[in-house]
Design an enzyme around this catalytic site. Structure first.
Site, PDB file in Angstrom:
ATOM      1  N   ASP A  11       3.030  11.534  -1.330  1.00 33.19           N
ATOM      2  CA  ASP A  11       4.037  11.138  -0.348  1.00 33.19           C
ATOM      3  C   ASP A  11       5.067  12.251  -0.240  1.00 33.19           C
ATOM      4  OD1 ASP A  11       2.814   8.697   0.051  1.00 33.19           O
ATOM      5  OD2 ASP A  11       4.104   7.626  -1.355  1.00 33.19           O
ATOM      6  N   ASP A 130      -0.507  -0.690   6.281  1.00 32.44           N
ATOM      7  CA  ASP A 130       0.337  -1.223   5.221  1.00 32.44           C
ATOM      8  C   ASP A 130       0.406  -2.732   5.425  1.00 32.44           C
ATOM      9  OD1 ASP A 130       0.908   1.355   4.240  1.00 32.44           O
ATOM     10  OD2 ASP A 130       2.432   1.605   5.795  1.00 32.44           O
TER      11      ASP A 130
END
Length: 258
Positions: A11, A130
Site C-alpha cells: 500500500d 473491498d
C-alpha cells in the site's frame, strides 16, 4: 493443476509503503523499491501496489515510482490507484506495470472495465473489491467505495455477488477480494465470503485480508479454491518469508512455484 500464487501487497501513500488495520491508522513500513526487491528475491509470484489515497483524493498514480519499480523487478506487478480512463491506464502501463487494477473508479463508472479490456485485453485488467458485512450470512456483503481514506469511504450501494457477476460480464480478467473486517487483523481470510465469490464466478480470484500465519494460506487455498493469496503485514514484518511459506504449502500438497 495450476500453481497457486503468493502476492505481497504494498500500500503506497506519500511515496512510501504503509500498512493499517481495517484500512485505518496507517504507519510507514518501508521504501517501495527496497521492499519490492526483497519480495522478488524471496520468490514472490507477483506484486501488487495500491496507491490507497489516489481515488479519494481524485488524482492519478504517480508514474515516477512505477518506473523505479519496473527497473528493479523481473516478476509481474500490478498497480492500482485513481485509474479512471484508458489514458490513465496507458500511463501506468507505459511506466512498466504489467497489469492495472481498478476499484472505486469502476464502481463510479462500470463501463470503464469494458473500455480497459477492449484496449489492453482482459488479462491486463484486475478489479479490486473491498467488501464489508456479516461473513456468516450469504447475500449481506456490501461493496465499499473509497476505502483507502476512511473519511471518504462509504457503501457503494452494490451487493457483493451482484457486482462480481457484473465485473465478469464487462470483461475483467481477475478479481482481488479484500475483506475489510479481516484486513490487518491476522485472524485468517474471510473463507465464507471467498467461497461465495468463487461459486459466483470463474474468473481468477485473489484472496486478500486476514493472513496471520502459514496455516491461513493453506486453509484459503484448500477451502475456497482461490487462485492466489495476497498479504501485506506478515510479509512486511518478516514474520513469514515467501520461500519458507512455499515450502510449507508444498508439504500440504498445494501446488506452488518453488
Amino acid at each position: 493443476m495450476l500453481a497457486r500464487r503468493l502476492i505481497p501487497c504494498l500500500d503506497v501513500a506519500g511515496g512510501v509503503v504503509v500498512k493499517g488495520v481495517q484500512f485505518r491508522d496507517h504507519r510507514v513500513v518501508g521504501d517501495i523499491v527496497e521492499l519490492a526487491r526483497r519480495y522478488a528475491g524471496e520468490g514472490a509470484d507477483e506484486l501488487v501496489f495500491y496507491d490507497i489515497t489516489a481515488s479519494p483524493e481524485n488524482r492519478r498514480v504517480d508514474p515516477r515510482w512505477v518506473e523505479r519499480v519496473a527497473r528493479e523487478l523481473d516478476i509481474p506487478f500490478c498497480v492500482a490507484g485513481g485509474i479512471r480512463s484508458v489514458a490513465d491506464a496507458e500511463g501506468v502501463l507505459a511506466a512498466g506495470a504489467d497489469k492495472i487494477s481498478v476499484n472505486s473508479p469502476a464502481l463510479a463508472r462500470p463501463a470503464l472495465i469494458g473500455e480497459l479490456a477492449a484496449r489492453f485485453g482482459s488479462q491486463c485488467v484486475v478489479v479490486g473489491i473491498d467488501a464489508e458485512g456479516d461473513a456468516g450470512a450469504r447475500g449481506t456483503w456490501r461493496v465499499i467505495a473509497n476505502s483507502g481514506k476512511p473519511e471518504a469511504a462509504g457503501d457503494s450501494g452494490r451487493d457483493l455477488l451482484d457486482w462480481v457477476r457484473e465485473i465478469a460480464d464487462r470483461g475483467a480478467g481477475e478479481i482481488v477480494l479484500n475483506s475489510i473486517r479481516s484486513d490487518g487483523v491476522r485472524g485468517g481470510y474471510a473463507l465464507a465470503q471467498l467461497a461465495a465469490v468463487r461459486a459466483a464466478t470463474s474468473l481468477p480470484l485473489v484472496a486478500s485480508g486476514g493472513a496471520g500465519k502459514p496455516e491461513h494460506f493453506g486453509d484459503v487455498f484448500e477451502r475456497t479454491g482461490v487462485d492466489a493469496a495476497l498479504a501485506a503485514s506478515v510479509f512486511h514484518s518478516g514474520e513469514i518469508r515467501l520461500d519458507e511459506l512455499k515450502r510449507y504449502l508444498a508439504t500440504r500438497g498445494i501446488a506452488v512455484r518453488l
